[in-house]
Design a protein around this motif. Sequence first.
Motif, short mmCIF file in Angstrom:
data_model
loop_
_atom_site.label_atom_id
_atom_site.label_comp_id
_atom_site.label_asym_id
_atom_site.label_seq_id
_atom_site.Cartn_x
_atom_site.Cartn_y
_atom_site.Cartn_z
N VAL A 1 -12.21 -5.20 6.32
CA VAL A 1 -11.41 -4.54 7.35
C VAL A 1 -11.25 -3.06 7.02
O VAL A 1 -11.34 -2.20 7.90
CB VAL A 1 -10.03 -5.22 7.49
N GLU A 2 -11.03 -2.79 5.76
CA GLU A 2 -10.89 -1.38 5.34
C GLU A 2 -12.15 -0.60 5.69
O GLU A 2 -12.07 0.54 6.18
CB GLU A 2 -10.60 -1.33 3.84
N ALA B 1 -1.96 -0.15 9.62
CA ALA B 1 -3.20 -0.18 8.85
C ALA B 1 -4.26 0.76 9.43
O ALA B 1 -5.29 0.99 8.80
CB ALA B 1 -3.75 -1.60 8.81
N SER C 1 4.29 -1.55 -0.44
CA SER C 1 3.56 -0.58 -1.24
C SER C 1 3.73 -0.88 -2.73
O SER C 1 2.80 -0.70 -3.52
CB SER C 1 3.97 0.85 -0.90
N ASN C 2 4.90 -1.35 -3.08
CA ASN C 2 5.12 -1.79 -4.45
C ASN C 2 4.14 -2.90 -4.81
O ASN C 2 3.52 -2.88 -5.89
CB ASN C 2 6.57 -2.27 -4.61
N LEU D 1 -12.47 -0.06 9.48
CA LEU D 1 -11.57 0.97 10.03
C LEU D 1 -12.10 2.39 9.84
O LEU D 1 -11.62 3.32 10.47
CB LEU D 1 -10.18 0.84 9.38
N GLY E 1 -7.24 -11.13 -1.45
CA GLY E 1 -8.10 -10.58 -2.50
C GLY E 1 -9.44 -10.15 -1.94
O GLY E 1 -9.71 -10.29 -0.74
N PRO E 2 -10.31 -9.65 -2.81
CA PRO E 2 -11.58 -9.06 -2.35
C PRO E 2 -12.53 -10.06 -1.70
O PRO E 2 -13.39 -9.68 -0.92
CB PRO E 2 -12.19 -8.50 -3.63
N THR E 3 -12.36 -11.34 -1.99
CA THR E 3 -13.30 -12.33 -1.48
C THR E 3 -12.66 -13.41 -0.62
O THR E 3 -13.35 -14.22 -0.02
CB THR E 3 -14.04 -13.03 -2.65
N GLY E 4 -11.35 -13.42 -0.60
CA GLY E 4 -10.66 -14.46 0.18
C GLY E 4 -10.57 -14.07 1.64
O GLY E 4 -10.45 -12.89 1.99
N PHE F 1 -5.31 0.64 12.99
CA PHE F 1 -5.81 0.28 14.32
C PHE F 1 -5.05 1.07 15.38
O PHE F 1 -3.86 1.37 15.23
CB PHE F 1 -5.65 -1.23 14.57
N PHE G 1 -2.23 -3.87 2.77
CA PHE G 1 -3.67 -4.17 2.81
C PHE G 1 -4.11 -4.34 4.26
O PHE G 1 -3.53 -5.18 4.98
CB PHE G 1 -3.99 -5.47 2.05
N PRO G 2 -5.10 -3.60 4.73
CA PRO G 2 -5.50 -3.68 6.13
C PRO G 2 -5.98 -5.07 6.51
O PRO G 2 -6.67 -5.73 5.73
CB PRO G 2 -6.61 -2.65 6.26
N ASP H 1 10.01 2.55 -1.87
CA ASP H 1 9.22 1.55 -2.60
C ASP H 1 9.84 1.20 -3.95
O ASP H 1 9.35 0.31 -4.65
CB ASP H 1 7.78 2.03 -2.78
N PRO I 1 -3.59 -4.32 -7.27
CA PRO I 1 -4.43 -3.36 -6.54
C PRO I 1 -5.52 -3.98 -5.68
O PRO I 1 -5.88 -3.41 -4.65
CB PRO I 1 -5.04 -2.50 -7.65
N ASP I 2 -6.05 -5.11 -6.07
CA ASP I 2 -7.09 -5.70 -5.22
C ASP I 2 -6.58 -6.93 -4.47
O ASP I 2 -7.35 -7.62 -3.81
CB ASP I 2 -8.36 -6.02 -6.01
N ARG J 1 1.19 -3.55 -3.53
CA ARG J 1 -0.19 -3.08 -3.69
C ARG J 1 -0.34 -2.30 -5.00
O ARG J 1 -1.40 -2.33 -5.63
CB ARG J 1 -0.64 -2.24 -2.49
N THR K 1 -12.55 -10.34 4.85
CA THR K 1 -11.69 -9.97 3.73
C THR K 1 -11.02 -8.64 4.07
O THR K 1 -11.46 -7.93 4.97
CB THR K 1 -12.50 -9.78 2.44
N TRP K 2 -9.98 -8.33 3.33
CA TRP K 2 -9.29 -7.07 3.63
C TRP K 2 -10.19 -5.87 3.34
O TRP K 2 -10.05 -4.82 3.97
CB TRP K 2 -7.96 -6.97 2.89
N ILE K 3 -11.11 -6.05 2.41
CA ILE K 3 -12.02 -4.94 2.10
C ILE K 3 -12.98 -4.70 3.26
O ILE K 3 -13.28 -3.56 3.62
CB ILE K 3 -12.76 -5.24 0.78
N THR L 1 1.36 -6.21 3.71
CA THR L 1 0.96 -5.33 4.81
C THR L 1 0.39 -3.98 4.37
O THR L 1 -0.06 -3.21 5.21
CB THR L 1 2.12 -5.10 5.81
#
Lengths: 246, 246, 246, 246, 246, 246
Positions: free
Chosen positions: C11-12, C99, D203-204, C15, D32-35, C101, D74-75, E137, D210-211, D206, C7-9, D72
């Motif tokens: 990855v965050e 991001a 950025s807009n 990093l 998303g946080p779990t995908g 890297f 989101f890392p 943005d 936010p998640d 995100r 998940t992106w979290i 982009t």
Amino acid sequence: MQLHLCTWIEVETYLQHNNSIIIPIGSTEQHGPTGLIGTDAICAEKVALGVSNNVKTIVAPTINVGMALHHTAFPGTISLRPTTLIVYVQDYVTSLAKAGFRKFFFINGHGGNIATLKAAFSQIYDYLDCLNLVNSDQVKCKIANWFMGREVYLLAKKLYGEEEGSHATPSEVALTQFVYPDVIKNAVLGEQVGKGHPIYGASNFRGCYPDGRMGSNPALATPEHGQQFYELAVKELTESYLEFIS
Amino acid sequence: MQLHLCTWIEVETYLQHNNSIIIPIGSTEQHGPTGLIGTDAICAEKVALGVSNNVKTIVAPTINVGMALHHTAFPGTISLRPTTLIVYVQDYVTSLAKAGFRKFFFINGHGGNIATLKAAFSQIYDYLDCLNLVNSDQVKCKIANWFMGREVYLLAKKLYGEEEGSHATPSEVALTQFVYPDVIKNAVLGEQVGKGHPIYGASNFRGCYPDGRMGSNPALATPEHGQQFYELAVKELTESYLEFIS
Amino acid sequence: MQLHLCTWIEVETYLQHNNSIIIPIGSTEQHGPTGLIGTDAICAEKVALGVSNNVKTIVAPTINVGMALHHTAFPGTISLRPTTLIVYVQDYVTSLAKAGFRKFFFINGHGGNIATLKAAFSQIYDYLDCLNLVNSDQVKCKIANWFMGREVYLLAKKLYGEEEGSHATPSEVALTQFVYPDVIKNAVLGEQVGKGHPIYGASNFRGCYPDGRMGSNPALATPEHGQQFYELAVKELTESYLEFIS
Amino acid sequence: MQLHLCTWIEVETYLQHNNSIIIPIGSTEQHGPTGLIGTDAICAEKVALGVSNNVKTIVAPTINVGMALHHTAFPGTISLRPTTLIVYVQDYVTSLAKAGFRKFFFINGHGGNIATLKAAFSQIYDYLDCLNLVNSDQVKCKIANWFMGREVYLLAKKLYGEEEGSHATPSEVALTQFVYPDVIKNAVLGEQVGKGHPIYGASNFRGCYPDGRMGSNPALATPEHGQQFYELAVKELTESYLEFIS
Amino acid sequence: MQLHLCTWIEVETYLQHNNSIIIPIGSTEQHGPTGLIGTDAICAEKVALGVSNNVKTIVAPTINVGMALHHTAFPGTISLRPTTLIVYVQDYVTSLAKAGFRKFFFINGHGGNIATLKAAFSQIYDYLDCLNLVNSDQVKCKIANWFMGREVYLLAKKLYGEEEGSHATPSEVALTQFVYPDVIKNAVLGEQVGKGHPIYGASNFRGCYPDGRMGSNPALATPEHGQQFYELAVKELTESYLEFIS
Amino acid sequence: MQLHLCTWIEVETYLQHNNSIIIPIGSTEQHGPTGLIGTDAICAEKVALGVSNNVKTIVAPTINVGMALHHTAFPGTISLRPTTLIVYVQDYVTSLAKAGFRKFFFINGHGGNIATLKAAFSQIYDYLDCLNLVNSDQVKCKIANWFMGREVYLLAKKLYGEEEGSHATPSEVALTQFVYPDVIKNAVLGEQVGKGHPIYGASNFRGCYPDGRMGSNPALATPEHGQQFYELAVKELTESYLEFIS
């Protein structure tokens, strides 16, 4: 002062007091039955070295292939497409601008380069601005055509009258003879020569100008004429350069 | 036999029995405190003329600016981006291929050009095929690096050992001294020299190699060495050329 | 640790202590009468996962189409042009670099990618610098070819001698058999196999190498060999990776 | 029938009776946080294999990086720019078209690809016509979005109602859980979720989401749901494929 | 308030309180035997002026050539390739964004533009971010298709039923008749009209739709209808605009 | 005879006896405190319609955005980069050339377009030749600048002398007043006006020419003058057109 004969440390030192550079640009294209394929690059480089000697400014490597698509039906011609030449000049100038150069004086030997080179300048100003280059607004490019100077023109008129023509001209051929007195080509030129046709694509061009000359009689050229053209061109472009950087 | 000193009629005649051409390619980049910025172009052109003399093949105008982005933190360096060099070489070869040339022997003076030049070759074969060029499948491009020949390598090893390094090498500096014996630069070289770092971006490179040398001691170069390198390189690339066109 | 399974979290979080990533790159191209079209991607991905397991580094999605223009006369081959691959890799790396890297370790399965990928790296360093990316000078890309490791090479030599060849090799075919033991193709291979021809365009290539093999005898491959190659490649590239990030 | 598991000879044989190919296209982007970051590629590939099984058509390698610029910030997200994706798909299809393929059925897993992919199709038809490809007018490309099928939609509605949302949806998450039952992520999802904002830049985006979720509740997903979605998608796209090639 | 009728000082003043702009975009393409080639541009511009009048927002010059490659087998059609349209719109919006505009409301008259225009928007957000534009943005682009509004749709349905079709529709023809009541073309329309074929390349399209109409009967159009469509479109897009900028 | 008011069938008929077309090209750029931003497009279009009326030749849609990068520091200016304008014009002309048009007469209203447009012409001839277009060697493009005709020049000299200047000139402003007599802007012009500076980048330009005028006094313009300029321009370009197509 040729860039390719300097070290980077010499360039670094030079940049402390001078942010100008001279860039010769020619072409690799047919110049009629007796003209050298490198005529435009040879002339531009020679004149650039003369100007450089007067003004103590570095000469960058000669751009020896330019925009000559309309000559490509004659073997030996090498041409960039306009979009290629634009991005080429953009990369060329960008490298130097990042190092601190700000004034770019192009000494040009080929009429076919003018439009594309001017287009490239516009693209470059915008690009360097997009890069957020420091003082990008001080970047200045100028094209100076040695063959368009007033005194050069008058001399050609005086020596050759109508037979100067507009491509494979005796004046440019003479200049190459002055540079390469041992490489003077002889060929029987046809009595008829294409004249006055607008320039479109390559095969159309060759149809209009079968031997590559455009209204010119290059048989009139001599190395002595070439020296005269050289000296006048150097004189005129030295003035033009000094005005440019002032 | 230099293209820029030929007429188009001479090229037309030449193409009746020979469809090969030699293209020198160098770079305009820092070569340490004493190396000339034009080193790679000077060497490639000189060797190309020597090979040409042996094999009676036309030499096209030297590509004097190449892929040297990693050197651009040193003033005086001029570089194309890889995509620019690819399209430049594509236009260059396409012009000649349309005129009938089929074998393109690039004599290269700069390691940094190799990858991009090989990429360009792949792009060119595909492009000419897309153009439906006659006999496009006979188009062949080859890169020959004068500094990578076996005998050149052994001589450098013998003369300089470890101090040959990999950039601003005494061997290439020697070759330029042979070409330009009046342009030999003297500078006190630092005792320490960067060595063994991989090459990444421009500022990283300058950090690793502060004076531009990569493990080399160019102070060992002499014009006499240069002549030896020249002769070996011409010998080796003449063989390579003959194999290529056979 | 595969990026596409994170998940992106995650990855965050990653990093915060690691800015490296492994990117497998292969090709989709003919591999002789019995080799899989996906050979290069399969091998690169498999080895990358092995290395990742050793070094706890994320593996990005496999770049499964590369630069294989010379194979396009064989159906099933898919190739990017070099300029396309460059801009593709540029976008790929730029996304990751933005991001956070900084170190990009490409594990490559195809010789034909090498030149273009190196060209892309040069372009990327310059591009990220132009973007004014924070710490862009810390961006480092490296290409590691699993099939070029010293031990892999020696094993191939030992098992197959001259019959290893240089394309559709038994070593790479073996590795795919190890990965897909149920997808082993049998075909009668001709006794004669093309060998030693330089690589030019696609139709020229097919003329020289009629069944796609380059001097190889893939019939020698076994899944057990494949496992050996896999283990050696993982070992060697793990070392190479650790040196890269150190 | 996966292209990467075929030999070129098998493809040659295949082309004698079938000129269609299925191309899965996904994306590498936050879900998303779990995908999973690879959600879109995983789903597209899985569905493509199911359809392929029904219709006996080759599946080409999955295009696993697509147009996801808006994700982009989101890392872990990797995106091509639209112009890059267009030229990438153009090269991809051109390679196959030159080999004889004429019908290209893209099974897509990412809404953000649709516009660029359609633009690419227009560019491709024109490009292949410019190449004078034989029967270029028979080239047909179609995009089929598994998540937009009517029955898939109704099932999502039934299972999740409003909580299906439009990104990181429970339906796509469920499908990945079906494919990777061992890689199910758990995270506490915030009660609030962005919803209904138009999509502009990264950025807009995100800021609005936010998640990373867009109005969805992926916690509702189960592998069993995933299987249902898979089966419906395969059924619907099989019909769509058959209509396409008829 | 048309940009081309303003002075730059008026624009400077305008930007102090409004950073929005309306951009009409059409196409130059065949519209059946009786439809004007400029139909899409004419309609988009007319509606844009109506909306502008309601909301006091500047209207930029109409983009009168769009993405119409599939219509190019009919003489008179002019089309950009998608990559050209993307870079065109990028330059267009970038110029305005640098001056301070932030909200770009495209009023579109051609379905074929939608995909490419959406792709362009993604590219633009990324590009302006790369330029480090202040408040990049806040840049927002929206496409509003006058012919897709709900009330416009219902009116077309009511007036023409199935004969509305999807290209060279009576509704768009009517709108041009309202704008140019003196330029109403009469031609005998064939009884048969192409219908329901997917859109692929240009020659395929002309094969499916021999006279250019797609299932439509433009003979039903009247200037009075055109006025009704105009008024509904202005009303609907005014609402859409107000929502966009809120 | 405006292309956008024709049907494709009318164009098809037209092409049976005429393969020429007139293309107005302007710019969207500041024209001083009182000049309209659309001045160059308005003038080019108006003159084109006048010429068209004389010579019964179709007028294509006006290219209303051109190369005006140096004006982009003034709000309201929209510019293409030269490479964008080249590819735009290439697509534009290619569409028409494929349909059978061969002679393209560009009536230009903006000096800044000239270089890029000429570069585009060279690129187009080469491109159409690469496409293997039938009779591609008959494709001819010409740029005709209404403001550079001899009689137009003499009238401007007579009416305004030195105050004609070179941008935001009273002559072009007068022509727009003739076209839009209800849109005449009044503003107090400063007594001082920039004059004689070479043109470099956008911010440099605004520094040299603070209110956008280049040595001109547009307050001298009247609609009556505009009519005179219009009539002379139409007369001169009609002659130029007839010479072009002869």
